[in-house]
Design a protein around this motif. Structure first.
Motif, PDB file in Angstrom:
ATOM      1  N   ASP A 346       0.923  -1.487  -0.098  1.00 15.77           N
ATOM      2  CA  ASP A 346       0.132  -0.027   0.224  1.00 15.77           C
ATOM      3  C   ASP A 346       0.932   1.297  -0.129  1.00 15.77           C
ATOM      4  N   LEU A 347       1.127   1.857  -1.316  1.00 19.72           N
ATOM      5  CA  LEU A 347       2.136   2.946  -1.261  1.00 19.72           C
ATOM      6  C   LEU A 347       1.537   4.096  -0.292  1.00 19.72           C
ATOM      7  N   TYR A 348       0.321   4.523  -0.312  1.00 17.53           N
ATOM      8  CA  TYR A 348      -0.068   5.393   0.693  1.00 17.53           C
ATOM      9  C   TYR A 348       0.097   5.212   2.062  1.00 17.53           C
ATOM     10  N   GLN A 349       0.072   4.002   2.421  1.00 17.75           N
ATOM     11  CA  GLN A 349       0.380   3.696   3.940  1.00 17.75           C
ATOM     12  C   GLN A 349       1.839   3.924   3.934  1.00 17.75           C
ATOM     13  N   GLY A 350       2.755   3.506   2.787  1.00 19.96           N
ATOM     14  CA  GLY A 350       4.167   3.753   2.970  1.00 19.96           C
ATOM     15  C   GLY A 350       4.597   5.202   2.912  1.00 19.96           C
ATOM     16  N   MET A 351       3.716   6.001   2.361  1.00 18.44           N
ATOM     17  CA  MET A 351       4.042   7.597   2.649  1.00 18.44           C
ATOM     18  C   MET A 351       3.741   8.003   4.149  1.00 18.44           C
ATOM     19  N   VAL A 352       2.575   7.591   4.770  1.00 18.68           N
ATOM     20  CA  VAL A 352       2.516   7.714   6.069  1.00 18.68           C
ATOM     21  C   VAL A 352       3.644   7.229   6.865  1.00 18.68           C
ATOM     22  N   ASP A 353       4.120   5.857   6.737  1.00 21.86           N
ATOM     23  CA  ASP A 353       5.331   5.330   7.543  1.00 21.86           C
ATOM     24  C   ASP A 353       6.566   6.032   7.151  1.00 21.86           C
ATOM     25  N   ALA A 354       6.629   6.924   6.065  1.00 23.94           N
ATOM     26  CA  ALA A 354       7.957   7.743   5.823  1.00 23.94           C
ATOM     27  C   ALA A 354       7.930   8.946   6.365  1.00 23.94           C
ATOM     28  N   SER A 361      -5.638   8.778   4.416  1.00 25.14           N
ATOM     29  CA  SER A 361      -6.462   9.334   3.649  1.00 25.14           C
ATOM     30  C   SER A 361      -5.896  10.647   3.136  1.00 25.14           C
ATOM     31  N   GLN A 362      -4.890  11.153   3.909  1.00 27.53           N
ATOM     32  CA  GLN A 362      -4.368  12.372   3.274  1.00 27.53           C
ATOM     33  C   GLN A 362      -3.153  12.113   2.292  1.00 27.53           C
ATOM     34  N   ALA A 363      -2.443  10.997   2.521  1.00 27.96           N
ATOM     35  CA  ALA A 363      -1.584  10.548   1.456  1.00 27.96           C
ATOM     36  C   ALA A 363      -2.309  10.428   0.117  1.00 27.96           C
TER      37      ALA A 363
END
Length: 549
Positions: A346-354, A361-363
């Motif tokens: 999940d790239l969006y979760q990866g953006m959060v983790d980064a 949702s923001q990602a």
């Protein structure tokens, strides 16, 4: 070896064999009825079949039991090379428009009329056009990428015809049951019962016994007479209105869309012998994405997907590429930070983790806003943070937007080029009012070009995915399957931008699932080489398309 196919007149087919340097080695003429048998013999040598339109010639071969491996669709190639920025200096791009620039070539197959009043016009020479296109690619500024793009479009055209030939498995009894549960019993000449009940509620809420909710002008007048300050009947505007008519009207609109687009009339027209066979149009959209010329295959609503079921002993293997467009942008721009975020499924979760944003949702909204040019709402609020976290990716789409606003063209990764934009905002001979309108138009065009480079490249990735998968599916089953027809092997039956469905024998379903994953990774390598961007897909083996989500 190449085999060029054309029609010199009614009922006849001319076939020209060429070597790798496009030198003619043999020429034949056969009756159209004998083409499949002739082609079956030649296909053993795996030539590239060269023709004006795959949709014109390939269906008859499939009907005759001949599946071909490779082709060159000259009309799709002409559309790319005529407009590509990389070919502007070539003779092909500068030449006057001719019949090869038409979207489809005339079909010279015999009609069902008793007598032919006019002899069909002979085809233009496919060998001459092939040489012209090969020269244009060689003389372009991006020969490798354009060669890959034209080949990918040609493979996509083969897949489109094969999917129509095989058909998407469809259970009309299930479909009828779904419609009856949602709409009420079928009533010839009238609305189904549940829709009719909603019409009664709409008329009561508006105190208008005659209003027709299927007529936007009449409905708008009735809404305004009832005191609603609305300028349209769109559901987006109605959602913000507090009035008793809103709930039944929105419910009616939802059922009416189903009834009109995929109701009983659609079922009667498009589903036969347990198969839905839509008409796909490869590269039917300016970005290179596919369109549909009948059946609405690219807009199958969730409500009817329960009618898509495999044959007994078979499975549907459904694959969905995860966040395809952001991953494509990471690869195109060389943004290492976005590539690292994409190593998570999940790239969006990866953006959060980064640490780029706080929530998934923001990602999601921030990234979609960056790709599509969103400046308001959550997309607008998150955009500065996305730009700081992924500067190279954001600079890439910003450059595309500025080019569009300035009236310049942009190109996808492989070289499909956007139509020219407008630069009227910079024309000092125009009035200030005209230039103000043009500035608004230019900003809209900038949003288009920003999206074009990403969406068009995502379409190219999908073509490579399908092409690689098509080869893998044909090879499944071992030597004993060499005589099996297309529909007796695992085969593609549906494509929707970043989603594929394969109809597969149950015993091969797991191998098909692995092929879907492997071909997705292969597509990334074909386009972007060793770029550190992953293209994961979610795969489900199901007994109904509705169960895949």
């Amino acid at each position: 070896m190449y085999v060029a196919v054309s029609s010199p007149g009614a009922g006849r087919v001319e076939l020209v064999e060429l070597d790798a340097e496009l030198v003619e080695t043999a020429r034949f003429e056969v009756a159209r009825a004998g083409l499949a048998a002739w082609a079956a013999e030649r296909e053993r040598g795996r030539p590239r079949w060269v023709w004006a339109d795959t949709a014109r010639w390939y269906p008859a071969l499939l009907a005759g039991g001949v599946r071909i491996d490779r082709s060159v669709d000259l009309r799709l190639g002409r559309a790319i090379l005529r407009n590509a920025s990389a070919t502007v200096a070539t003779a092909l791009a500068r030449s006057p428009r001719d019949r090869w620039d038409a979207s489809r070539s005339p079909d010279t197959a015999p009609s069902e009329a008793l007598f032919e009043l006019d002899e069909p016009q002979p085809d233009d020479d496919p060998v001459e056009e092939l040489r012209r296109q090969r020269t244009a690619i060689a003389e372009s500024t991006a020969p490798g990428r354009l060669a890959l793009l034209t080949a990918a479009d040609s493979v996509g055209a083969l897949v489109a015809v094969e999917m129509q030939h095989a058909g998407l498995p469809w259970d009309p009894v299930r479909h009828d049951r779904i419609l009856t549960e949602l709409l009420g019993a079928r009533t010839p000449g009238a609305r189904p019962a549940r829709m009719e009940a909603l019409v009664a509620r709409i008329r009561s809420a508006l105190d208008d016994a005659e209003v027709n909710p299927d007529s936007p002008p009449a409905l708008l007048k009735s809404l305004q007479r009832a005191g609603l300050r609305v300028r349209s009947t769109s559901r987006w505007e109605l959602k913000g209105v507090d009035h008793p008519v809103v709930e039944p009207l929105l419910a009616y609109k939802k059922l009416a869309r189903l009834y009109t687009a995929n109701g009983w009339a659609w079922l009667d027209e498009w589903v036969h012998d347990g198969r839905f066979r839509p008409v796909y149009v490869p590269a039917g959209v300016v970005t290179g994405r596919w369109a549909s010329d009948g059946g609405g295959a690219l807009q199958l609503p969730q409500q009817v997907r329960g009618a898509v079921v495999p044959d007994p002993g078979w499975k549907l293997v459904v694959a969905d590429a995860a966040q395809l467009e952001p991953r494509v942008l990471a690869a195109m721009s060389g943004d290492a930070a976005m590539a690292r975020a994409g190593r998570a499924h999940d790239l969006y979760q990866g953006m959060v983790d980064a640490g780029a944003v706080e929530t998934r949702s923001q990602a999601k909204y921030g990234m979609l806003g960056a790709i599509y040019g969103g400046t308001t709402g959550e997309s607008g609020r998150m955009r500065p943070r996305i730009e700081r976290a992924f500067p190279r990716a954001m600079a890439y789409v910003e450059a595309a937007a500025r080019a569009g606003e300035g009236g310049e063209v942009v190109s996808t990764w492989l070289g499909r080029t956007s139509p020219p934009g407008r630069d009227a905002a910079y024309d000092e001979t125009r009035s200030e009012e005209e230039r103000a309108r043009a500035r608004t138009d230019s900003r809209a065009w900038g949003r288009f070009t920003r999206n074009f480079v990403v969406q068009g490249t995502a379409a190219e990735w999908a073509l490579c995915w399908m092409g690689s998968l098509r080869r893998m599916l044909w090879d499944l089953g071992g030597a004993d399957s060499s005589e099996l027809a297309l529909a007796d092997r695992p085969h593609l039956v549906f494509f929707l931008h970043d989603e594929l469905i394969v109809h597969a024998p149950q015993a091969l379903a797991e191998q098909v699932a692995e092929a879907l994953r492997a071909s997705a990774a292969d597509a990334g390598r074909i386009l972007f080489g060793d770029a550190p961007v992953e293209f994961p897909v979610t795969v489900a083996i199901v007994d109904s398309y509705a169960d895949a989500k």
